[in-house]
Write an enzyme that holds these catalytic residues in place. Structure first.
Site, PDB file in Angstrom:
ATOM      1  CE  LYS A  13      -8.080   9.211   3.244  1.00 48.34           C
ATOM      2  NZ  LYS A  13      -7.747   8.894   1.842  1.00 48.34           N
ATOM      3  NE  ARG A  88     -14.407   9.604   1.431  1.00 52.64           N
ATOM      4  CZ  ARG A  88     -13.503   8.705   1.794  1.00 52.64           C
ATOM      5  NH1 ARG A  88     -13.125   8.607   3.030  1.00 52.64           N
ATOM      6  NH2 ARG A  88     -12.984   7.914   0.905  1.00 52.64           N
ATOM      7  NE  ARG A 127      -5.649   0.253  -0.685  1.00 51.98           N
ATOM      8  CZ  ARG A 127      -6.300   1.372  -0.416  1.00 51.98           C
ATOM      9  NH1 ARG A 127      -5.936   2.111   0.618  1.00 51.98           N
ATOM     10  NH2 ARG A 127      -7.293   1.757  -1.166  1.00 51.98           N
ATOM     11  NE  ARG A 161     -10.380  -0.252   0.178  1.00 50.35           N
ATOM     12  CZ  ARG A 161     -10.177   1.006   0.551  1.00 50.35           C
ATOM     13  NH1 ARG A 161      -9.376   1.269   1.562  1.00 50.35           N
ATOM     14  NH2 ARG A 161     -10.772   1.988  -0.080  1.00 50.35           N
ATOM     15  NE  ARG A 172     -11.588   4.481  -3.717  1.00 49.07           N
ATOM     16  CZ  ARG A 172     -10.575   3.652  -3.504  1.00 49.07           C
ATOM     17  NH1 ARG A 172     -10.379   2.607  -4.303  1.00 49.07           N
ATOM     18  NH2 ARG A 172      -9.756   3.844  -2.493  1.00 49.07           N
TER      19      ARG A 172
HETATM   20  P1  AP5 Z   1      -3.258   3.965   2.206  1.00 47.71           P
HETATM   21  O1  AP5 Z   1      -2.576   4.418   3.445  1.00 47.71           O
HETATM   22  O2  AP5 Z   1      -4.055   2.702   2.280  1.00 47.71           O
HETATM   23  O3  AP5 Z   1      -4.125   5.148   1.569  1.00 47.71           O
HETATM   24  P2  AP5 Z   1      -5.442   5.868   2.081  1.00 47.71           P
HETATM   25  O4  AP5 Z   1      -5.276   7.332   1.923  1.00 47.71           O
HETATM   26  O5  AP5 Z   1      -5.831   5.365   3.441  1.00 47.71           O
HETATM   27  O6  AP5 Z   1      -6.421   5.365   0.932  1.00 47.71           O
HETATM   28  P3  AP5 Z   1      -7.860   4.736   0.931  1.00 47.71           P
HETATM   29  O7  AP5 Z   1      -8.038   4.146  -0.443  1.00 47.71           O
HETATM   30  O8  AP5 Z   1      -8.078   3.834   2.098  1.00 47.71           O
HETATM   31  O9  AP5 Z   1      -8.730   5.992   1.048  1.00 47.71           O
HETATM   32  P4  AP5 Z   1     -10.151   6.136   0.628  1.00 47.71           P
HETATM   33  O10 AP5 Z   1     -10.393   7.469   1.202  1.00 47.71           O
HETATM   34  O11 AP5 Z   1     -10.481   5.976  -0.805  1.00 47.71           O
HETATM   35  O12 AP5 Z   1     -10.864   4.855   1.278  1.00 47.71           O
HETATM   36  P5  AP5 Z   1     -11.796   4.680   2.543  1.00 47.71           P
HETATM   37  O13 AP5 Z   1     -11.540   3.337   3.097  1.00 47.71           O
HETATM   38  O14 AP5 Z   1     -11.726   5.863   3.440  1.00 47.71           O
HETATM   39  O15 AP5 Z   1      -2.143   3.828   1.063  1.00 47.71           O
HETATM   40  C1  AP5 Z   1      -2.463   3.364  -0.240  1.00 47.71           C
HETATM   41  C2  AP5 Z   1      -1.321   2.496  -0.786  1.00 47.71           C
HETATM   42  O16 AP5 Z   1      -0.187   3.318  -0.988  1.00 47.71           O
HETATM   43  C3  AP5 Z   1      -0.865   1.378   0.178  1.00 47.71           C
HETATM   44  O17 AP5 Z   1      -0.530   0.232  -0.561  1.00 47.71           O
HETATM   45  C4  AP5 Z   1       0.382   1.960   0.877  1.00 47.71           C
HETATM   46  O18 AP5 Z   1       1.305   0.964   1.257  1.00 47.71           O
HETATM   47  C5  AP5 Z   1       0.941   2.874  -0.214  1.00 47.71           C
HETATM   48  N1  AP5 Z   1       1.558   4.088   0.318  1.00 47.71           N
HETATM   49  C6  AP5 Z   1       1.076   4.898   1.309  1.00 47.71           C
HETATM   50  N2  AP5 Z   1       1.898   5.948   1.509  1.00 47.71           N
HETATM   51  C7  AP5 Z   1       2.926   5.818   0.610  1.00 47.71           C
HETATM   52  C8  AP5 Z   1       4.105   6.582   0.326  1.00 47.71           C
HETATM   53  N3  AP5 Z   1       4.384   7.720   0.993  1.00 47.71           N
HETATM   54  N4  AP5 Z   1       4.916   6.144  -0.651  1.00 47.71           N
HETATM   55  C9  AP5 Z   1       4.650   4.996  -1.344  1.00 47.71           C
HETATM   56  N5  AP5 Z   1       3.560   4.215  -1.102  1.00 47.71           N
HETATM   57  C10 AP5 Z   1       2.706   4.616  -0.139  1.00 47.71           C
HETATM   58  O19 AP5 Z   1     -13.257   4.739   1.855  1.00 47.71           O
HETATM   59  C11 AP5 Z   1     -13.736   3.686   1.038  1.00 47.71           C
HETATM   60  C12 AP5 Z   1     -15.192   3.967   0.661  1.00 47.71           C
HETATM   61  O20 AP5 Z   1     -16.007   4.003   1.853  1.00 47.71           O
HETATM   62  C13 AP5 Z   1     -15.455   5.332  -0.024  1.00 47.71           C
HETATM   63  O21 AP5 Z   1     -15.243   5.264  -1.418  1.00 47.71           O
HETATM   64  C14 AP5 Z   1     -16.921   5.578   0.358  1.00 47.71           C
HETATM   65  O22 AP5 Z   1     -17.815   4.821  -0.450  1.00 47.71           O
HETATM   66  C15 AP5 Z   1     -17.001   5.026   1.778  1.00 47.71           C
HETATM   67  N6  AP5 Z   1     -16.690   6.058   2.805  1.00 47.71           N
HETATM   68  C16 AP5 Z   1     -15.638   6.058   3.681  1.00 47.71           C
HETATM   69  N7  AP5 Z   1     -15.664   7.155   4.460  1.00 47.71           N
HETATM   70  C17 AP5 Z   1     -16.751   7.876   4.071  1.00 47.71           C
HETATM   71  C18 AP5 Z   1     -17.290   9.124   4.479  1.00 47.71           C
HETATM   72  N8  AP5 Z   1     -16.697   9.857   5.461  1.00 47.71           N
HETATM   73  N9  AP5 Z   1     -18.413   9.575   3.856  1.00 47.71           N
HETATM   74  C19 AP5 Z   1     -19.014   8.850   2.876  1.00 47.71           C
HETATM   75  N10 AP5 Z   1     -18.541   7.662   2.428  1.00 47.71           N
HETATM   76  C20 AP5 Z   1     -17.414   7.173   3.020  1.00 47.71           C
END
Ligand code: AP5
Ligand code: ZN
Length: 217
Positions: A13, A88, A127, A161, A172
């Protein structure tokens, strides 16, 4: 354009949002990034969120809805935005709809990025990101062009992270399937949902998303 990127942790994402902001000149609203900034700033929200995020559980809807509501009122969101990691839960989906309704606006697209679980675990454990500009890399799939130097800003400082470990990743993923995956049905019923294969190379995923947002697919 108002767009939601939906998908499990590590689906890509953030990676895709970074590309879309360049092409479409609209901001990325990542609740994960906003919460991590609050943790770093040790604000009231950050202090509440830190332990929850480190465990891999979801921060409360009230906190997250309030952060997003304040953010989308800012001037740079007037022409649209990309929601990354929000909504979410069904409560958050209702909240964003109410926020937009108040402004007389609608969502244009909800794009689900689909990736198998075993690939997700490899993605998050490999990552790392630039400590200066936040550009995201991967140990195997996306290393900086010059080793140890950020492609975007030239910084040599990188970070990982605290929630990118195998144990937290299990929590997660559980919370994704329990709380977030119902949104797939929710947006399908509204007719706004489109899915892309997130297991394709990054550029191919970007092309699939661009075809959808430009109405060519
Ligand atoms: P990346 O693009 O970083 O993936 P992502 O989908 O953004 O993953 P996240 O881990 O950031 O999502 P998340 O939803 O768990 O975390 P968030 O920060 O929102 O890609 C991942 C890796 O893969 C990278 O190394 C990239 O280079 C590689 N990659 C990407 N695409 C690829 C491809 N096509 N092929 C090969 N490699 C690829 O949330 C963190 C925490 O915050 C949550 O656990 C929760 O506690 C809290 N939080 C955040 N939002 C909310 C909410 N709305 N409600 C409640 N709690 C929340
Ligand atoms: Zn950088």
């Amino acid at each position: 354009m108002r767009l939601i990127l939906l998908g499990p942790p590590g689906a890509g994402k953030g990676t895709q949002a970074q590309r879309l902001i360049e092409t479409h000149k609209i901001p990325q609203l990542s609740t994960g990034d906003m919460l991590r900034a609050a943790v770093t700033a040790q604000s009231e929200v950050g202090l509440k969120a830190k332990a929850v995020m480190d465990s891999g559980n979801l921060v409360s809807d009230d906190i997250v809805n309030a952060i997003v509501s304040e953010r989308i009122d800012q001037a740079d969101c007037a022409e649209g935005f990309i929601l990354d990691g929000y909504p979410r839960t069904l409560n958050q989906a209702d909240a964003v709809e109410a926020m937009l309704e108040r402004k007389g606006l609608k969502l244009d697209h909800v794009i689900e990025i689909k990736v198998d679980d075993d690939i997700l675990v490899n993605r998050v454990s490999g990552r790392f990101s630039c400590a200066s500009c936040g550009a995201v890399y991967h140990d195997e799939d996306k290393r900086p062009k010059v080793e140890g130097v950020c492609d975007v800003c030239g910084s040599t400082d990188f970070k990982r992270r605290p929630d990118d470990n195998a144990e937290t990743m299990r929590t997660r993923l559980r919370s994704y399937y329990k709380d977030t995956s119902p949104l797939v049905g929710y947006y399908h019923c509204k007719g706004t949902l489109r899915a892309v294969d997130g297991m394709q190379p990054i550029d191919v995923v970007t092309e699939s998303i661009e075809r959808i947002v430009s109405g060519k697919a």
